[in-house]
Design an enzyme around this catalytic site. Structure first.
Site, PDB file in Angstrom:
ATOM      1  N   ALA A 291      -5.682  -1.147  -1.438  1.00  7.87           N
ATOM      2  CA  ALA A 291      -4.591  -1.135  -2.407  1.00  7.87           C
ATOM      3  C   ALA A 291      -4.061  -2.546  -2.642  1.00  7.87           C
ATOM      4  O   ALA A 291      -4.198  -3.432  -1.803  1.00  7.87           O
ATOM      5  CB  ALA A 291      -3.468  -0.230  -1.917  1.00  7.87           C
TER       6      ALA A 291
ATOM      7  N   GLU B  18     -10.556   5.359   0.800  1.00 10.35           N
ATOM      8  CA  GLU B  18     -10.131   6.668   0.291  1.00 10.35           C
ATOM      9  C   GLU B  18     -10.874   7.017  -0.997  1.00 10.35           C
ATOM     10  O   GLU B  18     -11.272   8.167  -1.206  1.00 10.35           O
ATOM     11  CB  GLU B  18      -8.620   6.668   0.066  1.00 10.35           C
ATOM     12  CG  GLU B  18      -7.835   6.628   1.370  1.00 10.35           C
ATOM     13  CD  GLU B  18      -6.342   6.607   1.172  1.00 10.35           C
ATOM     14  OE1 GLU B  18      -5.657   7.530   1.664  1.00 10.35           O
ATOM     15  OE2 GLU B  18      -5.842   5.647   0.549  1.00 10.35           O
TER      16      GLU B  18
ATOM     17  N   GLU C 109      -4.376   0.127   7.385  1.00  8.15           N
ATOM     18  CA  GLU C 109      -2.963   0.325   7.046  1.00  8.15           C
ATOM     19  C   GLU C 109      -2.048   0.229   8.253  1.00  8.15           C
ATOM     20  O   GLU C 109      -0.917  -0.269   8.161  1.00  8.15           O
ATOM     21  CB  GLU C 109      -2.776   1.699   6.364  1.00  8.15           C
ATOM     22  CG  GLU C 109      -3.271   1.769   4.932  1.00  8.15           C
ATOM     23  CD  GLU C 109      -4.733   2.164   4.838  1.00  8.15           C
ATOM     24  OE1 GLU C 109      -5.166   2.568   3.754  1.00  8.15           O
ATOM     25  OE2 GLU C 109      -5.457   2.055   5.849  1.00  8.15           O
TER      26      GLU C 109
ATOM     27  N   GLY D 130      -7.365   1.869   0.550  1.00  2.29           N
ATOM     28  CA  GLY D 130      -7.507   2.705  -0.636  1.00  2.29           C
ATOM     29  C   GLY D 130      -8.930   2.738  -1.161  1.00  2.29           C
ATOM     30  O   GLY D 130      -9.358   3.730  -1.749  1.00  2.29           O
TER      31      GLY D 130
END
Length: 258
Positions: free
Chosen positions: A66, A112, A132, A109
């Site tokens: 992200a 993911e 994270e 991300g």
């Protein structure tokens, strides 16, 4: 195709191709980019010219995760009102096969997003990670859930708690990727697989994906009942008639997705 700011899209041989296009930022995912990925997948999902979807990233990485700067000053109320993960939820509704071609960094991300793919082909040297925890947060777009379903509780906790980088060989061992290929052959090999699937009957691909996804969540008996209904449904398709007729006539079938 639509014009997007952070991705590039194209169609070739019934394969819809989506390329993440922020190479200088290692394809870090900002909110606009995620929305564009989802919108392009939905466009391909509705397009009868597309049978399979191929997702990859330009440059040296699939995605480093992200865009942290975008979220650094967010608060919980802002995130709730923004409905931060609404676009991510739409990825679960894509009916067509999604094949990911990953390389370099597949972090946060980006990991993911890779887990949203149905099949993954990885270049040698690729690394996966959920870092994270190292910045005081955790995955929020399905990472803890999808990873656990693939690798099991203990291994998922290990990777999520430590934030360690996972070599592609270990990812293969635990079923995260389908195949490792040389870096220079990544797109060629992934496109070859996507093209092969695009020759299969689209309705069969769609209902097989639907049934396998249900197998992840349903108890065995309920899953088998669900599978059976999809099996019966395919016998109302033109492709089923064509496929069985072609088998009897010893020729290649011509599937039309009807």
């Amino acid at each position: 195709m639509n014009t997007f700011e952070f991705i590039e899209t194209s169609i070739k041989d019934q394969v819809g191709i989506i390329e993440l296009n922020r190479p200088k930022q290692y394809n870090a995912l900002n909110r606009t980019m995620v929305r564009e990925i989802v919108e392009s997948m939905e466009i391909f999902d509705r397009n009868n010219e597309v049978v399979t979807i191929l997702l990859t990233g330009k440059g040296r990485a699939f995605s480093a995760g992200a865009d942290i700067e975008e979220m650094a000053n967010d608060g919980p109320i802002h995130l709730e009102l923004l409905n931060q993960f609404a676009d991510w939820d739409r990825l679960s509704l894509i009916k067509k096969p999604i094949i990911g071609a990953v390389k370099g960094f597949v972090f946060g991300g980006g990991f993911e997003l890779a887990l949203c793919c149905d099949l993954l082909i990885a270049a040698s040297g690729t690394e996966f990670s959920f870092p994270e925890v190292n910045i005081g947060v955790m995955p929020g777009a399905g990472g803890t859930q999808r990873l656990t379903k693939v690798v099991g509780r203990a291994k998922a906790l290990e990777w999520l708690w430590t934030g360690d980088r996972i070599p592609v060989e270990e990812a293969l061992k635990h079923g995260l990727v389908n195949k490792i290929v040389a870096h220079e052959l990544l797109m060629e090999e992934t496109f070859k697989l996507a093209k092969k699937l695009s020759k299969q009957p689209p309705l069969s691909l769609r209902l097989i994906k639907d049934s396998v996804n249900k197998a992840v969540d349903y108890p065995l008996y309920e899953g088998m009942q669900y599978e059976r209904k999809n099996f019966y449904l395919l016998f109302s398709s033109e492709d089923q008639k064509e496929g069985m007729k072609a088998f009897s006539e010893k020729r290649k079938p011509e599937f039309k997705g009807k």
